[in-house]
Write a protein that holds these residues in place. Structure first.
Motif, PDB file in Angstrom:
ATOM      1  N   PRO A  10     -32.873 -13.639  31.139  1.00 23.22           N
ATOM      2  CA  PRO A  10     -31.496 -14.162  30.843  1.00 23.22           C
ATOM      3  C   PRO A  10     -30.956 -14.015  29.887  1.00 23.22           C
ATOM      4  O   PRO A  10     -29.589 -13.908  29.640  1.00 23.22           O
ATOM      5  N   LYS A  11     -31.750 -14.603  28.795  1.00 21.84           N
ATOM      6  CA  LYS A  11     -30.766 -14.302  27.333  1.00 21.84           C
ATOM      7  C   LYS A  11     -30.314 -12.911  27.154  1.00 21.84           C
ATOM      8  O   LYS A  11     -29.302 -12.859  26.208  1.00 21.84           O
ATOM      9  N   ASP A  12     -30.668 -11.935  27.791  1.00 24.27           N
ATOM     10  CA  ASP A  12     -30.022 -10.600  27.557  1.00 24.27           C
ATOM     11  C   ASP A  12     -28.854 -10.484  27.912  1.00 24.27           C
ATOM     12  O   ASP A  12     -27.879  -9.742  27.665  1.00 24.27           O
ATOM     13  N   LEU A  13     -28.438 -11.340  28.759  1.00 22.92           N
ATOM     14  CA  LEU A  13     -26.975 -11.433  29.579  1.00 22.92           C
ATOM     15  C   LEU A  13     -26.027 -12.224  28.389  1.00 22.92           C
ATOM     16  O   LEU A  13     -24.806 -12.242  28.542  1.00 22.92           O
ATOM     17  N   LEU A  14     -26.590 -12.924  27.314  1.00 21.46           N
ATOM     18  CA  LEU A  14     -25.742 -13.534  26.406  1.00 21.46           C
ATOM     19  C   LEU A  14     -25.094 -12.535  25.116  1.00 21.46           C
ATOM     20  O   LEU A  14     -24.481 -12.950  24.451  1.00 21.46           O
ATOM     21  N   PHE A  15     -25.735 -11.322  25.167  1.00 22.62           N
ATOM     22  CA  PHE A  15     -25.608 -10.656  24.117  1.00 22.62           C
ATOM     23  C   PHE A  15     -24.824  -9.191  24.841  1.00 22.62           C
ATOM     24  O   PHE A  15     -24.709  -8.949  25.981  1.00 22.62           O
ATOM     25  N   PRO A  16     -24.301  -8.176  23.769  1.00 20.23           N
ATOM     26  CA  PRO A  16     -23.642  -7.069  24.320  1.00 20.23           C
ATOM     27  C   PRO A  16     -24.571  -6.127  25.189  1.00 20.23           C
ATOM     28  O   PRO A  16     -25.695  -6.313  25.076  1.00 20.23           O
ATOM     29  N   PRO A  17     -23.811  -5.543  26.323  1.00 19.31           N
ATOM     30  CA  PRO A  17     -22.627  -5.404  26.773  1.00 19.31           C
ATOM     31  C   PRO A  17     -22.212  -6.451  27.405  1.00 19.31           C
ATOM     32  O   PRO A  17     -20.927  -6.170  27.899  1.00 19.31           O
ATOM     33  N   TYR A  18     -23.063  -7.586  27.779  1.00 22.46           N
ATOM     34  CA  TYR A  18     -22.416  -8.564  28.926  1.00 22.46           C
ATOM     35  C   TYR A  18     -21.445  -9.730  28.034  1.00 22.46           C
ATOM     36  O   TYR A  18     -20.674 -10.079  28.604  1.00 22.46           O
ATOM     37  N   ASN A  19     -22.232 -10.121  26.898  1.00 21.92           N
ATOM     38  CA  ASN A  19     -21.448 -11.156  26.291  1.00 21.92           C
ATOM     39  C   ASN A  19     -21.223 -12.549  26.927  1.00 21.92           C
ATOM     40  O   ASN A  19     -20.112 -13.108  26.728  1.00 21.92           O
ATOM     41  N   LEU A  20     -21.899 -12.862  27.939  1.00 24.97           N
ATOM     42  CA  LEU A  20     -21.748 -14.327  28.500  1.00 24.97           C
ATOM     43  C   LEU A  20     -22.039 -15.294  27.860  1.00 24.97           C
ATOM     44  O   LEU A  20     -22.883 -15.248  26.871  1.00 24.97           O
ATOM     45  N   SER A  21     -21.321 -16.380  28.050  1.00 22.13           N
ATOM     46  CA  SER A  21     -21.435 -17.661  27.306  1.00 22.13           C
ATOM     47  C   SER A  21     -22.728 -18.199  27.719  1.00 22.13           C
ATOM     48  O   SER A  21     -22.994 -18.099  28.990  1.00 22.13           O
ATOM     49  N   ALA A  22     -23.131 -19.202  27.306  1.00 24.31           N
ATOM     50  CA  ALA A  22     -24.254 -19.928  27.754  1.00 24.31           C
ATOM     51  C   ALA A  22     -23.730 -20.936  29.022  1.00 24.31           C
ATOM     52  O   ALA A  22     -24.571 -20.979  30.063  1.00 24.31           O
ATOM     53  N   ASP A  23     -22.320 -21.378  28.953  1.00 24.30           N
ATOM     54  CA  ASP A  23     -21.866 -22.055  30.075  1.00 24.30           C
ATOM     55  C   ASP A  23     -21.656 -21.291  31.134  1.00 24.30           C
ATOM     56  O   ASP A  23     -21.822 -21.511  32.329  1.00 24.30           O
ATOM     57  N   TYR A  34     -28.564 -26.537  29.179  1.00 26.27           N
ATOM     58  CA  TYR A  34     -29.675 -26.828  28.241  1.00 26.27           C
ATOM     59  C   TYR A  34     -30.919 -25.922  28.901  1.00 26.27           C
ATOM     60  O   TYR A  34     -31.815 -25.525  27.923  1.00 26.27           O
ATOM     61  N   THR A  35     -31.020 -25.470  30.208  1.00 32.11           N
ATOM     62  CA  THR A  35     -32.002 -24.635  30.459  1.00 32.11           C
ATOM     63  C   THR A  35     -31.819 -23.256  30.034  1.00 32.11           C
ATOM     64  O   THR A  35     -32.958 -22.455  29.230  1.00 32.11           O
ATOM     65  N   VAL A  36     -30.538 -22.787  29.861  1.00 29.77           N
ATOM     66  CA  VAL A  36     -30.262 -21.441  29.274  1.00 29.77           C
ATOM     67  C   VAL A  36     -30.480 -21.347  27.909  1.00 29.77           C
ATOM     68  O   VAL A  36     -31.284 -20.506  27.437  1.00 29.77           O
ATOM     69  N   GLU A  37     -30.277 -22.426  27.139  1.00 23.25           N
ATOM     70  CA  GLU A  37     -30.656 -22.608  25.752  1.00 23.25           C
ATOM     71  C   GLU A  37     -31.992 -22.726  25.552  1.00 23.25           C
ATOM     72  O   GLU A  37     -32.502 -22.154  24.707  1.00 23.25           O
ATOM     73  N   SER A  38     -32.923 -23.405  26.429  1.00 24.30           N
ATOM     74  CA  SER A  38     -34.242 -23.279  26.392  1.00 24.30           C
ATOM     75  C   SER A  38     -34.948 -21.881  26.534  1.00 24.30           C
ATOM     76  O   SER A  38     -35.954 -21.559  25.839  1.00 24.30           O
ATOM     77  N   TRP A  39     -34.391 -21.127  27.174  1.00 26.91           N
ATOM     78  CA  TRP A  39     -34.756 -19.623  27.485  1.00 26.91           C
ATOM     79  C   TRP A  39     -34.258 -19.085  26.086  1.00 26.91           C
ATOM     80  O   TRP A  39     -35.199 -18.179  25.692  1.00 26.91           O
ATOM     81  N   ARG A  40     -33.120 -19.069  25.847  1.00 28.25           N
ATOM     82  CA  ARG A  40     -32.393 -18.385  24.643  1.00 28.25           C
ATOM     83  C   ARG A  40     -33.436 -18.540  23.299  1.00 28.25           C
ATOM     84  O   ARG A  40     -33.831 -17.808  22.485  1.00 28.25           O
ATOM     85  N   TYR A  41     -33.893 -19.884  23.169  1.00 24.64           N
ATOM     86  CA  TYR A  41     -34.706 -20.172  21.822  1.00 24.64           C
ATOM     87  C   TYR A  41     -36.343 -20.341  22.247  1.00 24.64           C
ATOM     88  O   TYR A  41     -36.958 -20.858  21.534  1.00 24.64           O
ATOM     89  N   ASN A  42     -36.659 -19.701  23.306  1.00 23.31           N
ATOM     90  CA  ASN A  42     -38.090 -19.484  23.667  1.00 23.31           C
ATOM     91  C   ASN A  42     -38.825 -20.699  23.805  1.00 23.31           C
ATOM     92  O   ASN A  42     -40.103 -20.835  23.474  1.00 23.31           O
ATOM     93  N   ARG A  43     -38.213 -21.734  24.345  1.00 22.22           N
ATOM     94  CA  ARG A  43     -38.858 -23.056  24.499  1.00 22.22           C
ATOM     95  C   ARG A  43     -39.185 -23.143  25.667  1.00 22.22           C
ATOM     96  O   ARG A  43     -40.286 -23.854  26.162  1.00 22.22           O
ATOM     97  N   ARG A  44     -38.723 -22.426  26.820  1.00 24.46           N
ATOM     98  CA  ARG A  44     -39.214 -22.321  27.960  1.00 24.46           C
ATOM     99  C   ARG A  44     -39.090 -20.728  28.567  1.00 24.46           C
ATOM    100  O   ARG A  44     -38.327 -20.084  27.956  1.00 24.46           O
TER     101      ARG A  44
END
Length: 63
Positions: A10-23, A34-44
Motif C-alpha cells: 500500500p505505501k507504494d500508492l503514496l508515491f509517484p506515479p500515484y501520489n495518493l494522500s494517506a487519507d 493510522y493503519t496506512v501510516e503504520s504501513w508507511r513507517y513499517n510498524r505493521r
C-alpha cells in the motif's frame, strides 16, 4: 485456468506515479489513516488481501 493477482504494498500508492494522500488511500481501502501510516513507517505489515487490492487499485488508477 486461475490467474494469481499480483501484490503491491500500500505505501507504494503514496508515491509517484500515484501520489495518493494517506487519507485518500485509507478511504479507498476501507481502513483508518493510522493503519496506512503504520504501513508507511513499517510498524505493521498489510495482509495479503490488502496487497492484492492495492494492485487492483493501481491498475484502475493507470487507466
Amino acid at each position: 485456468m486461475i490467474t494469481k493477482i499480483p501484490e503491491l504494498h500500500p505505501k507504494d500508492l503514496l508515491f509517484p506515479p500515484y501520489n495518493l494522500s494517506a487519507d485518500n488511500l485509507a478511504a479507498l481501502l476501507g481502513v483508518s489513516k493510522y493503519t496506512v501510516e503504520s504501513w508507511r513507517y513499517n510498524r505493521r505489515s498489510p495482509q495479503t488481501a490488502i496487497k492484492k487490492l492495492c494492485y487492483l487499485v493501481s491498475e484502475k488508477l493507470k487507466s
